[in-house]
Design a protein around this motif. Structure first.
Motif, mmCIF file in Angstrom:
data_model
loop_
_atom_site.group_PDB
_atom_site.id
_atom_site.type_symbol
_atom_site.label_atom_id
_atom_site.label_comp_id
_atom_site.label_asym_id
_atom_site.label_seq_id
_atom_site.Cartn_x
_atom_site.Cartn_y
_atom_site.Cartn_z
ATOM 1 N N MET A 69 32.148 26.544 18.423
ATOM 2 C CA MET A 69 31.698 27.387 19.601
ATOM 3 C C MET A 69 32.510 28.671 19.147
ATOM 4 N N THR A 70 31.626 30.015 19.054
ATOM 5 C CA THR A 70 32.173 31.056 18.698
ATOM 6 C C THR A 70 32.735 31.946 19.970
ATOM 7 N N GLY A 71 32.321 31.946 21.077
ATOM 8 C CA GLY A 71 32.822 32.675 22.173
ATOM 9 C C GLY A 71 34.079 31.963 22.592
ATOM 10 N N SER A 72 34.516 32.865 23.602
ATOM 11 C CA SER A 72 35.987 32.494 24.141
ATOM 12 C C SER A 72 35.630 32.211 25.687
ATOM 13 N N ARG A 73 36.383 30.832 25.956
ATOM 14 C CA ARG A 73 36.458 30.766 27.286
ATOM 15 C C ARG A 73 37.524 31.179 27.967
ATOM 16 N N ARG A 74 37.519 31.663 29.228
ATOM 17 C CA ARG A 74 38.864 31.830 30.028
ATOM 18 C C ARG A 74 38.629 31.305 31.267
ATOM 19 N N ALA A 75 39.662 31.537 32.103
ATOM 20 C CA ALA A 75 39.470 30.938 33.594
ATOM 21 C C ALA A 75 38.583 31.627 34.138
ATOM 22 N N ARG A 76 37.778 31.178 35.114
ATOM 23 C CA ARG A 76 36.699 32.016 35.816
ATOM 24 C C ARG A 76 37.020 32.506 36.973
ATOM 25 N N ALA A 77 37.901 33.617 36.824
ATOM 26 C CA ALA A 77 38.416 34.216 37.937
ATOM 27 C C ALA A 77 37.263 35.204 38.759
ATOM 28 N N PHE A 78 36.887 35.067 39.896
ATOM 29 C CA PHE A 78 35.975 36.021 40.473
ATOM 30 C C PHE A 78 36.567 37.211 40.880
ATOM 31 N N VAL A 79 35.961 38.436 40.229
ATOM 32 C CA VAL A 79 36.517 39.641 40.328
ATOM 33 C C VAL A 79 35.794 40.222 41.399
ATOM 34 N N LYS A 80 36.461 40.800 42.675
ATOM 35 C CA LYS A 80 35.727 41.026 43.921
ATOM 36 C C LYS A 80 35.670 42.729 43.719
ATOM 37 N N ARG A 81 34.232 43.055 44.235
ATOM 38 C CA ARG A 81 33.821 44.597 44.070
ATOM 39 C C ARG A 81 33.432 44.968 45.535
ATOM 40 N N PRO A 82 33.412 45.969 45.901
ATOM 41 C CA PRO A 82 32.777 46.571 47.251
ATOM 42 C C PRO A 82 31.461 45.894 47.610
ATOM 43 N N TRP A 83 30.795 45.472 46.387
ATOM 44 C CA TRP A 83 29.276 45.003 46.673
ATOM 45 C C TRP A 83 29.071 43.762 46.514
ATOM 46 N N GLY A 84 30.338 43.077 46.141
ATOM 47 C CA GLY A 84 30.411 41.809 46.051
ATOM 48 C C GLY A 84 31.166 40.986 45.048
ATOM 49 N N GLY A 85 30.771 40.864 43.863
ATOM 50 C CA GLY A 85 31.693 40.571 42.593
ATOM 51 C C GLY A 85 30.900 39.925 41.405
ATOM 52 N N TYR A 86 31.871 39.463 40.590
ATOM 53 C CA TYR A 86 31.278 38.856 39.503
ATOM 54 C C TYR A 86 32.438 37.916 38.832
ATOM 55 N N GLU A 87 31.856 36.965 38.026
ATOM 56 C CA GLU A 87 32.874 36.200 37.101
ATOM 57 C C GLU A 87 32.098 36.282 35.578
ATOM 58 N N VAL A 88 33.291 36.394 34.591
ATOM 59 C CA VAL A 88 32.762 36.351 33.409
ATOM 60 C C VAL A 88 32.545 34.957 32.987
#
Length: 131
Positions: free
Chosen positions: A1-20
């Motif tokens: 696999m060429t990509g990197s995996r990180r801990a899936r931390a949810f990043v909060k934003r005022p509109w909701g949020g995201y995770e990489v």
């Protein structure tokens, strides 16, 4: 696999949020959650394009001045430099997968024109030397 995996931390934003979910050279994949009644800033990027696929909800998307509602499995491409935003006028969270691709994918490559949360990017002032 060429990509990197990180801990899936949810990043909060005022509109909701995201995770990489995945990232590697020249690409990043995120899961976005837009809370009901919220929207992202009207923004553009200098060094990346994006592709959004709706997983759940019925978000309204604006890309280069064109607005439309999407359903699950609906998608839209956001070209490099195009003004864009995601809105969620519904009662349930809107969930989208965002694929970013470009030469730089940092969170600081955001130029905001409008923002409900007062995060509009200040215009750059060029100072000229006095003659």
């Amino acid at each position: 696999m060429t990509g990197s995996r990180r801990a899936r931390a949810f990043v909060k934003r005022p509109w909701g949020g995201y995770e990489v979910l995945e990232e590697g050279p020249g690409y990043k994949v995120k899961r976005l959650i837009v809370a009901p009644g919220h929207r992202l800033s009207l923004q553009r990027h200098r060094r990346r394009a994006e592709h959004w696929v709706v997983v759940a909800g019925r978000p309204r998307v604006l890309v280069a001045g064109r607005a439309r509602r999407l359903r699950a499995r609906g998608w839209v491409s956001v070209p490099l430099g195009a003004w864009h935003r995601i809105e969620n006028p519904g009662r349930d969270p809107a969930v989208l997968i965002e694929v970013q691709h470009g030469s730089y994918l940092g969170e600081d490559d955001i130029i905001r024109r409008e923002d409900d949360y007062e995060r509009v990017t200040a215009p750059t002032v060029l100072l000229r030397p006095r003659r």
